[in-house]
Design an enzyme around this catalytic site. Structure first.
Site, PDB file in Angstrom:
ATOM      1  N   ARG A 167       0.913  -0.993   0.318  1.00 55.58           N
ATOM      2  CA  ARG A 167      -0.185  -0.106  -0.204  1.00 55.58           C
ATOM      3  C   ARG A 167       0.974   1.275  -0.057  1.00 55.58           C
ATOM      4  O   ARG A 167       2.030   0.994   0.565  1.00 55.58           O
ATOM      5  CB  ARG A 167      -1.247   0.065   1.279  1.00 55.58           C
ATOM      6  CG  ARG A 167      -1.987  -1.295   1.260  1.00 55.58           C
ATOM      7  CD  ARG A 167      -2.226  -1.020   2.279  1.00 55.58           C
ATOM      8  NE  ARG A 167      -3.660  -1.923   2.857  1.00 55.58           N
ATOM      9  CZ  ARG A 167      -3.224  -3.252   3.695  1.00 55.58           C
ATOM     10  NH1 ARG A 167      -2.311  -3.287   3.461  1.00 55.58           N
ATOM     11  NH2 ARG A 167      -4.386  -4.092   3.426  1.00 55.58           N
ATOM     12  N   LYS A 202      -2.559  -2.398   7.704  1.00 58.48           N
ATOM     13  CA  LYS A 202      -3.981  -2.153   8.587  1.00 58.48           C
ATOM     14  C   LYS A 202      -4.286  -2.306   9.292  1.00 58.48           C
ATOM     15  O   LYS A 202      -3.679  -4.236   9.555  1.00 58.48           O
ATOM     16  CB  LYS A 202      -5.380  -2.215   7.829  1.00 58.48           C
ATOM     17  CG  LYS A 202      -4.872  -1.082   6.009  1.00 58.48           C
ATOM     18  CD  LYS A 202      -6.483  -1.982   5.681  1.00 58.48           C
ATOM     19  CE  LYS A 202      -6.795  -1.031   4.537  1.00 58.48           C
ATOM     20  NZ  LYS A 202      -7.761  -0.638   3.524  1.00 58.48           N
ATOM     21  N   HIS A 218      -1.992   3.403  -6.214  1.00 61.53           N
ATOM     22  CA  HIS A 218      -2.456   1.925  -6.222  1.00 61.53           C
ATOM     23  C   HIS A 218      -2.524   1.146  -7.251  1.00 61.53           C
ATOM     24  O   HIS A 218      -3.521  -0.203  -6.852  1.00 61.53           O
ATOM     25  CB  HIS A 218      -4.208   2.651  -5.221  1.00 61.53           C
ATOM     26  CG  HIS A 218      -4.548   1.401  -4.567  1.00 61.53           C
ATOM     27  ND1 HIS A 218      -4.086   1.168  -3.024  1.00 61.53           N
ATOM     28  CD2 HIS A 218      -5.965   1.119  -4.927  1.00 61.53           C
ATOM     29  CE1 HIS A 218      -5.057   0.491  -2.917  1.00 61.53           C
ATOM     30  NE2 HIS A 218      -6.114  -0.036  -4.106  1.00 61.53           N
ATOM     31  N   ARG A 226      -0.341  -1.436  -7.083  1.00 62.28           N
ATOM     32  CA  ARG A 226      -0.706  -2.478  -6.270  1.00 62.28           C
ATOM     33  C   ARG A 226      -1.843  -3.441  -6.956  1.00 62.28           C
ATOM     34  O   ARG A 226      -1.686  -5.026  -7.355  1.00 62.28           O
ATOM     35  CB  ARG A 226      -1.714  -2.160  -4.971  1.00 62.28           C
ATOM     36  CG  ARG A 226      -2.254  -3.089  -4.476  1.00 62.28           C
ATOM     37  CD  ARG A 226      -1.971  -2.429  -2.793  1.00 62.28           C
ATOM     38  NE  ARG A 226      -2.715  -3.369  -1.502  1.00 62.28           N
ATOM     39  CZ  ARG A 226      -2.690  -3.730  -1.071  1.00 62.28           C
ATOM     40  NH1 ARG A 226      -1.493  -4.326  -0.868  1.00 62.28           N
ATOM     41  NH2 ARG A 226      -3.422  -4.474   0.447  1.00 62.28           N
ATOM     42  N   HIS A 250      -4.836  -9.351   3.001  1.00 63.46           N
ATOM     43  CA  HIS A 250      -6.192  -8.952   2.465  1.00 63.46           C
ATOM     44  C   HIS A 250      -6.398  -9.931   3.781  1.00 63.46           C
ATOM     45  O   HIS A 250      -5.518 -10.743   4.112  1.00 63.46           O
ATOM     46  CB  HIS A 250      -6.819  -8.852   1.783  1.00 63.46           C
ATOM     47  CG  HIS A 250      -6.737  -8.339   0.548  1.00 63.46           C
ATOM     48  ND1 HIS A 250      -7.286  -8.602  -0.749  1.00 63.46           N
ATOM     49  CD2 HIS A 250      -6.712  -7.055   0.250  1.00 63.46           C
ATOM     50  CE1 HIS A 250      -6.934  -7.597  -1.705  1.00 63.46           C
ATOM     51  NE2 HIS A 250      -6.728  -6.271  -0.114  1.00 63.46           N
ATOM     52  N   TYR A 277     -10.031  -9.589  -8.046  1.00 65.20           N
ATOM     53  CA  TYR A 277      -8.289  -9.608  -9.412  1.00 65.20           C
ATOM     54  C   TYR A 277      -8.901 -10.605 -10.340  1.00 65.20           C
ATOM     55  O   TYR A 277      -8.184 -10.971 -10.746  1.00 65.20           O
ATOM     56  CB  TYR A 277      -7.304  -9.720  -8.716  1.00 65.20           C
ATOM     57  CG  TYR A 277      -6.998  -8.433  -7.677  1.00 65.20           C
ATOM     58  CD1 TYR A 277      -6.684  -7.529  -8.684  1.00 65.20           C
ATOM     59  CD2 TYR A 277      -7.322  -8.360  -6.343  1.00 65.20           C
ATOM     60  CE1 TYR A 277      -6.361  -6.126  -7.748  1.00 65.20           C
ATOM     61  CE2 TYR A 277      -6.607  -6.973  -5.767  1.00 65.20           C
ATOM     62  CZ  TYR A 277      -6.496  -5.927  -6.418  1.00 65.20           C
ATOM     63  OH  TYR A 277      -5.943  -5.417  -5.993  1.00 65.20           O
TER      64      TYR A 277
END
Length: 311
Positions: free
Chosen positions: A156, A180, A254, A257, A280, A289
């Site tokens: 990120r 995150k 982004h 990524r 994730h 994706y």
């Protein structure tokens, strides 16, 4: 002091403050998450003020508040986040004995379509790298290193720009990245990215003034954060993309990524592996994706297979 603990705010109630404190301590919520939930709950408290606020509102009032979100023009994603904040608050209120019921139990998640991510083709990535390698000077090498790391590791932008310099002194082939929610994961560094980093380190160190303390950041800056900002990186990347003949807006931090994930799947990588590399929490986030990769494979068969039908 508790890490990530929210700071006192004048626009939230003690119950909301207690909820945010719980999210910080027990769930290790990220500062941005705490800030967003604080705003969402403060908004709900203000809107429900005439019916007793969050602590006094009944299910009809809460459902009316939620219905009003879409009418006010909020996106489905924002409305879904506010619903989540309120539902989690009421579960906490029940556990604390503040309320005997959950007035948010019938709130249905707003319908949200998940758009396919904007992804660069392999040819476009190669064209971008070709132009970056033609750039001279420290700024050109820095941008090349940033793009190499972003595309090779799927970081990120916040993770990329907050990289510390010390681990790279050992020329690692992977990094431990804190993403995150404070969760850690391994991020690979490919050979090309490693070469770019080592070249950048030589230029970075040579440019440091004698006796000046070294910055802890891999990509230092004179700004308040001490490192390059996402806004500046995006500006430099857009300039490079235009120089490579790509359309304005096609290339962002982004998008690099997205390209990392999609090109891995196109190459046959396992979805669970890609999920881990991206950090994730939910595999459904990674599955988007597969649609992009599937479209790419269908085009390859249509265009390259000798028995493909020609219109």
């Amino acid at each position: 002091m508790v890490r990530n603990a929210p700071q006192p705010r004048p626009d939230v109630t003690p119950q909301i403050e207690a909820f945010l404190e719980m999210m910080a301590v027990e769930r290790d919520a990220a500062p941005n998450t705490l800030s967003a939930y604080g705003r969402d709950l403060a908004d709900a408290e203000a809107t429900l003020g005439k019916t007793g606020g969050l602590m006094g509102a009944d299910s009809q009032a809460v459902e009316g508040w939620f219905a009003g979100l879409s009418q006010s023009g909020l996106s489905a994603a924002t409305a879904a986040r506010r619903r989540s904040a309120v539902r989690q608050f009421y579960r906490f209120a029940l556990s604390e004995g503040w309320r005997k019921d959950d007035p948010s139990r019938r709130l249905e998640a707003p319908a949200r379509g998940r758009p396919l991510p904007n992804v660069l083709s392999r040819e476009e990535i190669e064209r971008l790298f070709e132009r970056l390698m033609e750039r001279d000077g420290a700024s050109g090498l820095r941008l090349l290193t940033l793009v190499e790391l972003a595309y090779a590791s799927g970081l990120r932008v916040s993770e990329l720009l907050a990289l510390r310099v010390e681990p790279f002194r050992r020329d690692p082939d992977h990094l431990i990245v804190r993403g995150k929610g404070g969760k850690e994961r391994l991020a690979p560094i490919g050979p090309a990215a490693r070469r770019a980093v080592q070249a950048w380190l030589a230029v970075r160190d040579a440019a440091r003034k004698p006796k000046a303390p070294d910055s802890v950041w891999l990509f230092p800056s004179s700004g308040a954060s001490g490192h390059l900002t996402p806004r500046r990186f995006a500006q430099l990347l857009e300039e490079a993309a235009l120089d490579a003949g790509l359309e304005r807006g096609r290339v962002t931090p982004h998008v690099l990524r997205h390209a990392f994930a999609t090109h891995l799947l196109e190459g046959g990588a396992d979805l669970r592996v890609v999920q881990t590399l991206l950090g994730h929490a939910d595999i459904s986030t990674t599955q988007i994706y597969t649609h992009v990769a599937r479209d790419h494979l269908a085009r390859v068969v249509r265009d390259k297979h000798p028995l493909a039908r020609k219109d």
